[in-house]
Design an enzyme around this catalytic site. Sequence first.
Site, short mmCIF file in Angstrom:
data_model
loop_
_atom_site.label_atom_id
_atom_site.label_comp_id
_atom_site.label_asym_id
_atom_site.label_seq_id
_atom_site.Cartn_x
_atom_site.Cartn_y
_atom_site.Cartn_z
N GLU A 26 0.84 -1.22 0.00
CA GLU A 26 0.00 0.00 0.00
C GLU A 26 0.87 1.25 0.00
O GLU A 26 2.08 1.19 0.24
CB GLU A 26 -0.94 0.01 1.20
CG GLU A 26 -0.23 0.17 2.53
CD GLU A 26 -1.12 0.76 3.62
OE1 GLU A 26 -1.60 1.90 3.45
OE2 GLU A 26 -1.29 0.09 4.66
N LYS A 160 -4.45 -1.66 14.03
CA LYS A 160 -3.69 -0.67 14.80
C LYS A 160 -4.19 -0.58 16.23
O LYS A 160 -5.39 -0.59 16.48
CB LYS A 160 -3.77 0.67 14.09
CG LYS A 160 -2.72 0.72 13.00
CD LYS A 160 -2.76 2.01 12.27
CE LYS A 160 -2.84 1.76 10.81
NZ LYS A 160 -4.04 1.61 10.16
N1 PSU Z 1 -0.42 2.56 8.76
C1 PSU Z 1 0.25 3.70 9.05
N2 PSU Z 1 -0.30 4.88 8.68
C2 PSU Z 1 -1.49 4.96 8.02
C3 PSU Z 1 -2.19 3.75 7.71
C4 PSU Z 1 -1.60 2.60 8.11
O1 PSU Z 1 1.33 3.66 9.66
O2 PSU Z 1 -1.94 6.05 7.70
C5 PSU Z 1 -3.46 3.78 6.93
C6 PSU Z 1 -3.70 2.44 6.22
O3 PSU Z 1 -3.60 2.72 4.84
C7 PSU Z 1 -5.09 2.02 6.60
C8 PSU Z 1 -5.70 3.34 6.94
O4 PSU Z 1 -5.75 1.35 5.58
O5 PSU Z 1 -4.65 3.99 7.64
C9 PSU Z 1 -6.97 3.25 7.72
O6 PSU Z 1 -7.55 4.52 7.78
P1 PSU Z 1 -9.06 4.68 8.28
O7 PSU Z 1 -9.02 4.31 9.72
O8 PSU Z 1 -9.37 6.14 8.05
O9 PSU Z 1 -9.90 3.78 7.45
#
Ligand code: PSU
Length: 300
Positions: A26, A160
Amino acid sequence: MIEDQIRYSLEVEKALAEKKPVLALESTIISHGMPYPENLQVAEELEKIATENGVVPATVCLMDGFIKIGLNKSDLLRLAREKGVRKVSRRDVASVLVKKEMGATTVAATMMLSELAGIKVFATGGIGGVHRGLETRFDISADLLEFTRTPVVVVSAGAKAILDLKGTLEYLETMSVPVLGFKTSTFPAFYSRDSGIRISQIETEKEIVEIYKQNLRLGFRTGILVANPVPEKDEIPFQEMNKFIETALLAAEEQGITGQAVTPFLLRKIVEISQGRSLKANIALVKNNVALGSRIAKAF
Ligand code: PSU
Ligand code: MN
């Protein structure tokens, strides 16, 4: 036709044609997860890990109105350095393509575009999930929904730790998404190896491939979440991490951060509060996931 809008790197195009292993990566972690020039360095290291494992890396992003599957050096530099790169989840793909903006893809968008390109395995850091405090704010990452409809194997160090991990697993259970612990019986907590929540354990890359194929044979279209704990030497204990996270969550609340901005804000804040320790753990776990993802891609 959508095929006309896909631009493959030479290496990826060749590997797909010859049915050689390809691993998707990604781009949001490059544009929104780390500062320049560290992000460029990490992106290059990740590609190198895949290559050393005999797999062609395909970093995914949107650029100049095209879907890019595999980036060359100058693409990668633009992605890492340009200001105002959009964070692109599934719903944003169309508008970013039409406006020819630079877009970094989240787990959701990368899964969807990987499938479009015929890539079965994708490695990332941690997926998005159900945020804490669902009673007051209904924030569930589109990453989770993507798992219900896109058959791709995603290797991550769990979700996360800023999230409600129990809630995230409950959602995946309800939506019937397989979650497989790689040599672990508990769900990892991103920066830490163990959240204490039980999941089912598998031991080999081959088993993952078989479960993926079996799932398709049953007519299911779900993704498969492979949970791979951060290496022991790089982890930050759960209790210690939680203090950083709570401080960051409070700051987000006070500053009224909402929507797409929440996850990048929290991750950045935690890097600040932990004095860079969380970033080090983050980089180590992504590398570890790319290595496992490469081995799974080869097992196909
Ligand atoms: N890991 C990181 N930083 C990020 C992300 C992951 O260290 O910004 C991103 C990933 O791309 C994941 C996204 O899919 O955050 C999820 O965001 P949200 O909670 O807005 O769906
Ligand atoms: Mn969200």
